[in-house]
Enzyme design. Structure first.
Site, PDB file in Angstrom:
ATOM      1  N   ASP A   1      -7.794  10.264 -16.622  1.00 10.14           N
ATOM      2  CA  ASP A   1      -8.425  10.447 -17.425  1.00 10.14           C
ATOM      3  C   ASP A   1      -9.840  10.440 -17.032  1.00 10.14           C
ATOM      4  OD1 ASP A   1      -8.596   8.016 -16.739  1.00 10.14           O
ATOM      5  OD2 ASP A   1      -8.121   6.846 -18.652  1.00 10.14           O
TER       6      ASP A   1
ATOM      7  N   THR B   1       1.015   5.592 -22.727  1.00  7.34           N
ATOM      8  CA  THR B   1       0.820   4.090 -22.820  1.00  7.34           C
ATOM      9  C   THR B   1      -0.147   3.809 -23.875  1.00  7.34           C
ATOM     10  OG1 THR B   1      -0.994   4.013 -21.236  1.00  7.34           O
ATOM     11  CG2 THR B   1       1.069   4.059 -20.247  1.00  7.34           C
ATOM     12  N   LYS B   2      -0.012   2.521 -24.353  1.00  5.98           N
ATOM     13  CA  LYS B   2      -0.796   1.962 -25.325  1.00  5.98           C
ATOM     14  C   LYS B   2      -2.473   2.170 -24.774  1.00  5.98           C
ATOM     15  CE  LYS B   2      -1.899  -2.217 -28.113  1.00  5.98           C
ATOM     16  NZ  LYS B   2      -1.467  -3.659 -28.304  1.00  5.98           N
TER      17      LYS B   2
ATOM     18  N   ASP C   1      -7.015   4.494  -9.747  1.00  6.56           N
ATOM     19  CA  ASP C   1      -8.354   4.147  -9.861  1.00  6.56           C
ATOM     20  C   ASP C   1      -9.384   5.111  -9.352  1.00  6.56           C
ATOM     21  OD1 ASP C   1     -10.915   2.907  -9.885  1.00  6.56           O
ATOM     22  OD2 ASP C   1      -9.961   0.811  -9.203  1.00  6.56           O
TER      23      ASP C   1
ATOM     24  N   ASP D   1       0.819  -1.257   0.098  1.00  4.75           N
ATOM     25  CA  ASP D   1       0.135   0.116  -0.011  1.00  4.75           C
ATOM     26  C   ASP D   1       0.776   1.154   0.187  1.00  4.75           C
ATOM     27  OD1 ASP D   1      -1.748   1.889   0.812  1.00  4.75           O
ATOM     28  OD2 ASP D   1      -1.218   1.428   2.895  1.00  4.75           O
TER      29      ASP D   1
END
Length: 267
Positions: A199, A244-245, A163, A140
């Site tokens: 995002d 990133t992809k 997240d 963590d």
């Protein structure tokens, strides 16, 4: 930076971990390992390592990796050199981590991640490409920062695509809350940099609101009220970030990426 293949970064949310617990007492009350949270979705999605990953892990992890503990990190001894120290929270499968480390060989980089298969992919890449300036901590992020990282020891902290926990009832699980901003600020040297990217529009609003209230931070990029062009010249870490992809796919679909860069005030 060029696109890097990190398609699995979002296959396992990196903030499904103990830092998502609403308070420290809740984390400490766990009877199991400190590596894992109570979040059921994480437990059911943990994967086993492939034989090749396990072999690489057994060979390399004892040198470059450690599990979360109460033992403070002596970065200079661990890396075998004195260099400015950066922490990345949530490395995923690590292709972006590796790309940044290779473009910044003058920095020591510690990546924090709980998902072992993702770490194993990064361990393989570190071994294959002989990347010398990465070390890894499994556990963590809040636990690590609280118990293993000394105050004012970092020149940079990076948190890319944590997240968002989009459901309102889960917002308390988000990593980037006011106490976490304060903790990160306490671990940064004066002049050190926090770089966040997301995002998710709602999480972006939350990050900007809460981060802007941290009294030890001042905005460095346009999003946080600073001058990106001027500050990127003087900042101790680069503002550039590998695409990133997974992120590239989102960009092509019209997703907006919000970047927030703060610096710790020099008093």
């Amino acid at each position: 930076m060029d696109d890097v293949n990190d398609a699995a970064d979002h296959a396992e949310p990196t903030s499904h971990k103990l830092s998502d617990m609403p308070n420290d007492a809740g984390r400490r009350s766990l009877t199991g390992s400190r590596l894992y949270p109570r979040v059921t979705s994480f437990r059911t999605r943990r994967g086993a390592l492939t034989p090749n990953q396990q072999t690489s892990w057994d060979r390399t992890w004892p040198v470059i990796g450690r599990n979360v503990s109460n033992d403070p990190v002596d970065a200079d001894a661990w890396f075998g050199r004195e260099a400015p120290l950066v922490i990345e929270i949530g490395t995923g499968t690590g292709t972006a981590t590796a790309a940044m480390a290779k473009t910044e060989p003058h920095l020591n980089l510690i990546g924090i991640e709980v998902y072992q298969p993702g770490l194993a992919q990064l361990v393989q890449q570190i071994e294959r490409e002989q990347i010398e300036n990465i070390r890894l901590l499994r556990g963590d992020a809040v636990d690590v920062l609280e118990n293993m990282v000394a105050p004012e020891s970092l020149i940079g902290v990076r948190v890319f695509f944590p997240d968002p926990w989009p459901k309102a009832r889960h917002h308390k699980r988000r990593l980037l809350q006011a106490p976490t901003f304060a903790l990160i600020a306490s671990r940064l040297k004066p002049g050190g940099v926090l770089h966040v990217a997301t995002d998710h529009a709602d999480y972006a609003e939350h990050i900007l609101e809460v981060g802007s209230k941290e009294p030890l931070f001042t905005g460095l990029n346009d999003t946080t009220g600073g001058d990106s062009a001027a500050n990127r010249v003087t900042a101790p870490i680069g503002f550039e970030r590998p695409v990133t992809k997974f992120e590239g796919k989102g960009l092509r679909a019209g997703s907006a990426i919000n970047e927030f860069i703060w610096g710790k005030i020099v008093r």
